[in-house]
Write a protein that holds these residues in place. Structure first.
Motif, mmCIF file in Angstrom:
data_model
loop_
_atom_site.group_PDB
_atom_site.id
_atom_site.type_symbol
_atom_site.label_atom_id
_atom_site.label_comp_id
_atom_site.label_asym_id
_atom_site.label_seq_id
_atom_site.Cartn_x
_atom_site.Cartn_y
_atom_site.Cartn_z
ATOM 1 N N LYS A 66 42.706 37.697 35.141
ATOM 2 C CA LYS A 66 43.758 36.779 35.598
ATOM 3 C C LYS A 66 43.590 35.402 34.960
ATOM 4 O O LYS A 66 44.550 34.810 34.451
ATOM 5 N N LYS A 67 42.380 34.907 34.995
ATOM 6 C CA LYS A 67 42.095 33.593 34.420
ATOM 7 C C LYS A 67 42.383 33.598 32.919
ATOM 8 O O LYS A 67 43.006 32.685 32.379
ATOM 9 N N ASN A 68 41.965 34.663 32.252
ATOM 10 C CA ASN A 68 42.178 34.770 30.811
ATOM 11 C C ASN A 68 43.659 34.899 30.468
ATOM 12 O O ASN A 68 44.106 34.385 29.446
ATOM 13 N N ALA A 69 44.434 35.564 31.315
ATOM 14 C CA ALA A 69 45.872 35.716 31.074
ATOM 15 C C ALA A 69 46.564 34.356 31.082
ATOM 16 O O ALA A 69 47.352 34.034 30.191
ATOM 17 N N VAL A 70 46.266 33.546 32.075
ATOM 18 C CA VAL A 70 46.877 32.213 32.170
ATOM 19 C C VAL A 70 46.425 31.356 30.991
ATOM 20 O O VAL A 70 47.228 30.650 30.377
ATOM 21 N N HIS A 71 45.151 31.419 30.653
ATOM 22 C CA HIS A 71 44.630 30.673 29.512
ATOM 23 C C HIS A 71 45.366 31.087 28.241
ATOM 24 O O HIS A 71 45.753 30.247 27.429
ATOM 25 N N GLY A 72 45.568 32.377 28.062
ATOM 26 C CA GLY A 72 46.254 32.876 26.882
ATOM 27 C C GLY A 72 47.690 32.412 26.790
ATOM 28 O O GLY A 72 48.176 32.058 25.712
ATOM 29 N N VAL A 73 48.400 32.389 27.904
ATOM 30 C CA VAL A 73 49.788 31.928 27.915
ATOM 31 C C VAL A 73 49.850 30.446 27.561
ATOM 32 O O VAL A 73 50.726 30.010 26.815
ATOM 33 N N LYS A 106 39.193 21.841 36.499
ATOM 34 C CA LYS A 106 39.616 22.062 37.887
ATOM 35 C C LYS A 106 40.645 23.184 37.965
ATOM 36 O O LYS A 106 40.618 24.007 38.871
ATOM 37 N N PHE A 107 41.563 23.207 37.012
ATOM 38 C CA PHE A 107 42.642 24.197 36.992
ATOM 39 C C PHE A 107 42.086 25.619 36.915
ATOM 40 O O PHE A 107 42.539 26.514 37.623
ATOM 41 N N PHE A 108 41.066 25.835 36.064
ATOM 42 C CA PHE A 108 40.494 27.165 35.871
ATOM 43 C C PHE A 108 39.241 27.423 36.705
ATOM 44 O O PHE A 108 38.573 28.444 36.514
ATOM 45 N N ALA A 109 38.915 26.544 37.636
ATOM 46 C CA ALA A 109 37.770 26.772 38.522
ATOM 47 C C ALA A 109 38.058 27.984 39.412
ATOM 48 O O ALA A 109 39.208 28.385 39.591
ATOM 49 N N ASP A 110 37.014 28.580 39.981
ATOM 50 C CA ASP A 110 37.207 29.705 40.896
ATOM 51 C C ASP A 110 38.132 29.283 42.027
ATOM 52 O O ASP A 110 37.896 28.268 42.683
ATOM 53 N N GLY A 111 39.190 30.049 42.230
ATOM 54 C CA GLY A 111 40.173 29.710 43.258
ATOM 55 C C GLY A 111 41.039 28.538 42.873
ATOM 56 O O GLY A 111 41.727 27.965 43.707
ATOM 57 N N GLY A 112 41.023 28.152 41.593
ATOM 58 C CA GLY A 112 41.786 27.008 41.110
ATOM 59 C C GLY A 112 43.279 27.277 41.073
ATOM 60 O O GLY A 112 43.766 28.351 41.437
ATOM 61 N N GLU A 113 44.004 26.306 40.573
ATOM 62 C CA GLU A 113 45.457 26.356 40.564
ATOM 63 C C GLU A 113 46.007 27.491 39.699
ATOM 64 O O GLU A 113 47.095 28.003 39.963
ATOM 65 N N TYR A 114 45.275 27.907 38.689
ATOM 66 C CA TYR A 114 45.735 28.982 37.816
ATOM 67 C C TYR A 114 46.131 30.222 38.610
ATOM 68 O O TYR A 114 47.029 30.975 38.235
ATOM 69 N N TYR A 115 45.462 30.423 39.727
ATOM 70 C CA TYR A 115 45.637 31.624 40.546
ATOM 71 C C TYR A 115 47.061 31.761 41.096
ATOM 72 O O TYR A 115 47.510 32.849 41.389
ATOM 73 N N LYS A 116 47.783 30.635 41.215
ATOM 74 C CA LYS A 116 49.155 30.646 41.733
ATOM 75 C C LYS A 116 50.131 31.306 40.777
ATOM 76 O O LYS A 116 51.208 31.721 41.181
ATOM 77 N N TYR A 117 49.785 31.379 39.507
ATOM 78 C CA TYR A 117 50.738 31.767 38.473
ATOM 79 C C TYR A 117 50.511 33.164 37.902
ATOM 80 O O TYR A 117 51.168 33.537 36.939
ATOM 81 N N VAL A 118 49.625 33.931 38.490
ATOM 82 C CA VAL A 118 49.301 35.245 37.930
ATOM 83 C C VAL A 118 49.093 36.268 39.037
ATOM 84 O O VAL A 118 48.601 35.939 40.116
ATOM 85 N N SER A 119 49.504 37.504 38.752
ATOM 86 C CA SER A 119 49.245 38.594 39.687
ATOM 87 C C SER A 119 49.064 39.895 38.900
ATOM 88 O O SER A 119 49.663 40.085 37.841
ATOM 89 N N VAL A 120 48.213 40.758 39.430
ATOM 90 C CA VAL A 120 47.972 42.051 38.808
ATOM 91 C C VAL A 120 49.135 42.961 39.176
ATOM 92 O O VAL A 120 49.509 43.045 40.345
ATOM 93 N N THR A 121 49.722 43.625 38.190
ATOM 94 C CA THR A 121 50.894 44.461 38.460
ATOM 95 C C THR A 121 50.547 45.930 38.640
ATOM 96 O O THR A 121 51.344 46.685 39.162
ATOM 97 N N SER A 122 49.379 46.327 38.213
ATOM 98 C CA SER A 122 48.989 47.723 38.314
ATOM 99 C C SER A 122 47.506 47.810 38.656
ATOM 100 O O SER A 122 46.703 47.030 38.166
ATOM 101 N N ALA A 123 47.174 48.773 39.499
ATOM 102 C CA ALA A 123 45.765 48.953 39.865
ATOM 103 C C ALA A 123 44.991 49.640 38.746
ATOM 104 O O ALA A 123 43.767 49.672 38.762
#
Length: 164
Positions: A66-73, A106-123
């Motif tokens: 998740k963190k890497n996905a936001v970083h990549g975008v 701060k944005f990419f810290a554990d539980g940081g703001e990045y988490y608001k913008y990403v979700s896993v779509t498949s298990a």
């Protein structure tokens, strides 16, 4: 008294074991070693992407996707394929990550703001053993419009209407 001391020492010895896994994940992510590719067309305002993350533990790599996905975008973008058009990174300036280092820490810290913008779509996860590490692929959805607005509001990137 001696029993209490032994009990306290036993607990103190366990704490680093729990912290080590988390710190290893953060160390692996700090290097931002990952691959990003289009996984199809997402809903309006989102990107549907597959992220491949690396770590010595498959579970750790999956958590970091998740963190890497936001970083990549924000910083890499991705090439076209799978019926997708190539997407440029949201940050046009390659030095913006270093310029706003405090913000992104701060944005990419554990539980940081990045988490608001990403979700896993498949298990489903793809796990490949590469040498002594695991390469784990996860499909996620990134809310790129909301992410762009947040970065513009923070002054990190320029708005689309700011001109060329």
């Amino acid at each position: 008294m001696r029993k209490i001391l032994i009990f306290a020492m036993a607990i103190a010895m366990c704490i680093p074991a729990f912290a080590t896994s988390k710190s290893k994940a953060n160390k692996d992510t700090k290097a931002f070693r990952y691959e990003i590719e289009c996984a199809g067309n997402g809903t309006q305002g989102t990107y549907l992407i597959k992220v491949w993350s690396y770590s010595k533990k498959a579970r750790v790599a999956a958590e970091q996707c998740k963190k890497n996905a936001v970083h990549g975008v924000i910083f890499k973008g991705y090439t076209g394929g799978n019926g997708c058009v190539a997407q440029r990174p949201l940050a046009k300036n390659p030095g913006v990550e270093m310029e706003y280092e405090d913000y992104f820490s701060k944005f990419f810290a554990d539980g940081g703001e990045y988490y608001k913008y990403v979700s896993v779509t498949s298990a489903e996860q793809e796990i490949v053993k590469v040498g002594k590490e695991y390469k784990v692929g996860v499909i996620v959805s990134v809310q790129k419009d909301d992410l762009r607005k947040a970065l513009e509001a923070a002054g990190v990137i320029k708005g689309l209407s700011s001109g060329f």
